[in-house]
Design a protein around this motif. Sequence first.
Motif, PDB file in Angstrom:
ATOM      1  N   CYS A 166      29.806  46.999  45.525  1.00 49.00           N
ATOM      2  CA  CYS A 166      28.599  46.746  46.207  1.00 49.00           C
ATOM      3  C   CYS A 166      28.082  47.265  47.715  1.00 49.00           C
ATOM      4  O   CYS A 166      27.144  47.362  48.045  1.00 49.00           O
ATOM      5  CB  CYS A 166      28.008  45.423  46.214  1.00 49.00           C
ATOM      6  SG  CYS A 166      28.034  44.712  44.401  1.00 49.00           S
ATOM      7  N   LEU A 167      29.401  47.527  48.367  1.00 51.32           N
ATOM      8  CA  LEU A 167      29.260  47.892  49.752  1.00 51.32           C
ATOM      9  C   LEU A 167      28.912  49.359  49.676  1.00 51.32           C
ATOM     10  O   LEU A 167      28.528  49.938  50.893  1.00 51.32           O
ATOM     11  CB  LEU A 167      30.522  47.773  50.400  1.00 51.32           C
ATOM     12  CG  LEU A 167      30.773  46.432  50.817  1.00 51.32           C
ATOM     13  CD1 LEU A 167      32.268  46.104  51.110  1.00 51.32           C
ATOM     14  CD2 LEU A 167      29.996  45.833  51.912  1.00 51.32           C
ATOM     15  N   GLY A 168      29.008  50.064  48.615  1.00 50.74           N
ATOM     16  CA  GLY A 168      28.351  51.484  48.537  1.00 50.74           C
ATOM     17  C   GLY A 168      28.400  52.384  49.457  1.00 50.74           C
ATOM     18  O   GLY A 168      29.649  52.572  49.950  1.00 50.74           O
ATOM     19  N   SER A 169      27.439  52.953  50.332  1.00 50.56           N
ATOM     20  CA  SER A 169      27.743  53.927  51.284  1.00 50.56           C
ATOM     21  C   SER A 169      28.196  53.328  52.457  1.00 50.56           C
ATOM     22  O   SER A 169      28.618  54.120  53.406  1.00 50.56           O
ATOM     23  CB  SER A 169      26.320  54.588  51.387  1.00 50.56           C
ATOM     24  OG  SER A 169      25.201  53.567  52.123  1.00 50.56           O
ATOM     25  N   LEU A 170      28.383  52.051  52.810  1.00 48.47           N
ATOM     26  CA  LEU A 170      29.277  51.531  53.783  1.00 48.47           C
ATOM     27  C   LEU A 170      30.660  52.183  53.726  1.00 48.47           C
ATOM     28  O   LEU A 170      31.538  51.908  54.862  1.00 48.47           O
ATOM     29  CB  LEU A 170      28.918  50.077  54.211  1.00 48.47           C
ATOM     30  CG  LEU A 170      27.477  49.512  54.598  1.00 48.47           C
ATOM     31  CD1 LEU A 170      27.538  48.124  55.003  1.00 48.47           C
ATOM     32  CD2 LEU A 170      26.782  50.370  55.456  1.00 48.47           C
ATOM     33  N   GLN A 180      37.428  53.223  54.890  1.00 51.67           N
ATOM     34  CA  GLN A 180      36.963  52.210  56.037  1.00 51.67           C
ATOM     35  C   GLN A 180      35.530  51.757  55.959  1.00 51.67           C
ATOM     36  O   GLN A 180      34.712  52.592  55.436  1.00 51.67           O
ATOM     37  CB  GLN A 180      37.381  52.526  57.499  1.00 51.67           C
ATOM     38  CG  GLN A 180      36.491  53.963  57.862  1.00 51.67           C
ATOM     39  CD  GLN A 180      37.169  54.466  59.066  1.00 51.67           C
ATOM     40  OE1 GLN A 180      38.466  54.440  59.148  1.00 51.67           O
ATOM     41  NE2 GLN A 180      36.493  55.276  59.915  1.00 51.67           N
ATOM     42  N   LEU A 181      35.193  50.557  56.560  1.00 49.45           N
ATOM     43  CA  LEU A 181      33.703  50.201  56.453  1.00 49.45           C
ATOM     44  C   LEU A 181      33.036  50.848  57.754  1.00 49.45           C
ATOM     45  O   LEU A 181      33.691  50.489  58.803  1.00 49.45           O
ATOM     46  CB  LEU A 181      33.549  48.591  56.386  1.00 49.45           C
ATOM     47  CG  LEU A 181      33.785  47.851  54.839  1.00 49.45           C
ATOM     48  CD1 LEU A 181      33.400  46.540  55.147  1.00 49.45           C
ATOM     49  CD2 LEU A 181      32.668  48.611  53.894  1.00 49.45           C
ATOM     50  N   LYS A 182      32.098  51.333  57.454  1.00 47.55           N
ATOM     51  CA  LYS A 182      31.214  51.428  58.537  1.00 47.55           C
ATOM     52  C   LYS A 182      29.832  50.875  58.921  1.00 47.55           C
ATOM     53  O   LYS A 182      29.187  50.613  58.138  1.00 47.55           O
ATOM     54  CB  LYS A 182      30.737  53.113  58.665  1.00 47.55           C
ATOM     55  CG  LYS A 182      30.277  53.839  59.619  1.00 47.55           C
ATOM     56  CD  LYS A 182      30.322  55.291  59.443  1.00 47.55           C
ATOM     57  CE  LYS A 182      29.789  56.069  60.461  1.00 47.55           C
ATOM     58  NZ  LYS A 182      28.419  55.970  61.085  1.00 47.55           N
ATOM     59  N   ASP A 183      29.864  50.247  60.113  1.00 46.12           N
ATOM     60  CA  ASP A 183      28.442  49.365  60.697  1.00 46.12           C
ATOM     61  C   ASP A 183      28.270  48.122  59.627  1.00 46.12           C
ATOM     62  O   ASP A 183      27.230  47.734  59.572  1.00 46.12           O
ATOM     63  CB  ASP A 183      27.338  50.291  60.268  1.00 46.12           C
ATOM     64  CG  ASP A 183      27.120  51.792  61.238  1.00 46.12           C
ATOM     65  OD1 ASP A 183      27.905  51.624  62.202  1.00 46.12           O
ATOM     66  OD2 ASP A 183      26.520  52.676  60.654  1.00 46.12           O
ATOM     67  N   ALA A 184      29.308  47.581  59.111  1.00 47.19           N
ATOM     68  CA  ALA A 184      29.278  46.478  58.255  1.00 47.19           C
ATOM     69  C   ALA A 184      28.758  45.441  59.440  1.00 47.19           C
ATOM     70  O   ALA A 184      27.939  44.508  58.678  1.00 47.19           O
ATOM     71  CB  ALA A 184      30.721  46.178  57.796  1.00 47.19           C
ATOM     72  N   GLN A 185      29.285  45.043  60.238  1.00 49.95           N
ATOM     73  CA  GLN A 185      28.677  44.003  61.208  1.00 49.95           C
ATOM     74  C   GLN A 185      27.114  44.055  61.388  1.00 49.95           C
ATOM     75  O   GLN A 185      26.778  42.953  61.187  1.00 49.95           O
ATOM     76  CB  GLN A 185      29.259  44.044  62.738  1.00 49.95           C
ATOM     77  CG  GLN A 185      30.859  43.852  62.643  1.00 49.95           C
ATOM     78  CD  GLN A 185      31.161  42.473  62.437  1.00 49.95           C
ATOM     79  OE1 GLN A 185      30.254  41.648  62.630  1.00 49.95           O
ATOM     80  NE2 GLN A 185      32.767  42.309  62.321  1.00 49.95           N
ATOM     81  N   GLN A 186      26.592  45.193  61.529  1.00 54.20           N
ATOM     82  CA  GLN A 186      25.161  45.395  61.836  1.00 54.20           C
ATOM     83  C   GLN A 186      24.441  45.085  60.188  1.00 54.20           C
ATOM     84  O   GLN A 186      23.403  44.583  60.546  1.00 54.20           O
ATOM     85  CB  GLN A 186      24.684  46.562  62.423  1.00 54.20           C
ATOM     86  CG  GLN A 186      25.261  46.918  63.832  1.00 54.20           C
ATOM     87  CD  GLN A 186      26.671  47.708  63.711  1.00 54.20           C
ATOM     88  OE1 GLN A 186      27.563  47.462  63.225  1.00 54.20           O
ATOM     89  NE2 GLN A 186      26.574  48.851  64.087  1.00 54.20           N
TER      90      GLN A 186
END
Length: 409
Positions: A166-170, A180-186
């Motif tokens: 579900c995190l898809g394009s992140l 790695q996850l990008k911009d997850a916090q925001q």
Amino acid sequence: MAHDAVMPQRIAVFGATGSIGASALAVIRRHPKRFTVVAVSAHRRWAPLLEICQTFRPRWAVVVDPDAANALRRHLAAKNLPTEVLAGADALVTVAQASDVDTVIAGVVGGAGLPSTYAAVAAGKRVLLANKEALVMTGALLTETARRSGAVLLPIDSEHNALFQCLGSLVVTTESGGWQLKDAQQMIRRLVLTASGGPFRTRDPGTFASITPEEACAHPTWSMGQKISVDSATMMNKGLEVIEAMWLFGLPLERIEVLIHPQSIVHALVEYCDGSVLAHLSEPDMRVPIAHALAWPRRITSGASWLALAVRETLTFAAPDFDRFPCLRLAFEAARTGDCAPTVLNAANEVAVAAFLERRLAFDRIPAVIAETLAEIPVTAVTSVEAALAIDQAAREKARRWVSRWSIG
Ligand code: NAD
Ligand code: MG
């Protein structure tokens, strides 16, 4: 990766005789050109391991118990099978590091899986993580080690695999073939793990003391090993999974929630900052997340039934009941405390669950053993696997004392 198209992925299936092992081998067997099994392991049940060796012809079979290893060796020789038997827990570490192994399926149950799971991560392998206890015990260390070694840590716990999807394009792939996850916090407001609520979601809590191991292991929607089945009945499993999610996705505890969903069709949801909620649905079948992680970032068939939503009458959701399930509260508290608190929580839980399964401890004493143990062990940092194992041992000793104090056997 280049070898993907040319050479099959060489896989070590740790815990091959267990529930995860069976699901993993079932998926692997469907795709012989893609995957080859180079190693399998079991604790002491050599007979099912012999059958697995006949089918998959791995190079190594690791058996922790030396007598069982000898029995397997004799039977393999009698059948002229080429598999080499390695005995002892250290052999799991050796195989996890072997250059002939690309991927490790970490399917050993409990803290016993920590040394081999850690070794695979430190050796930079692709690690399909079922052994959530290893991550709960050493979250900071294991994820930091993965970053340094370039290991590709892929969750096969169904909820975490669902979140990953579900995190898809992140989810951004790295040059070394990892993610790695990008911009997850925001961008993410919450990660939501669903829980069936187990067999005692509606049972009168006044009768919890008389729950039998048979009742606790009769999970309404999943068929799993005994330890995780009891963890699902106490909801400690979800507590361990909350801690697992924090480390896998690098988000604080406040962003992780549990949602009761008795049908186990929706496995997790990601709520984004714009109000969108993405959910992952499938039949409750571990072959789905395992196939996903084996092939990631591609997709392969898993053999699971197609989800027939039209014949499912309803999907329902509710908030978790922390009073009914004190283990869930204890896990959140340990996550909040941090450092070695989750290590202690896990160790005490393993001792209490084993005692419950041996009919030495009442079901409703499981959270009590864990709470007392947590109160007795000072909170220190987990700086190495050795430190984690020492804390684990100390916590087990304390927990055993509480078990014998409350023994019903
Ligand atoms: P299981 O009891 O069915 O199998 C456990 C495996 O580990 C067996 O192969 C056993 O021989 C081996 N093992 C047990 N003790 C060992 C020891 N001391 N040293 C080495 N090997 C040992 O358990 P399972 O249900 O397959 O669960 C395995 C792991 O996967 C657990 O961490 C569990 O939380 C996780 N998990 C399981 C499921 C599931 O559907 N079963 C789902 C999500 C996560
Ligand atoms: Mg799970």
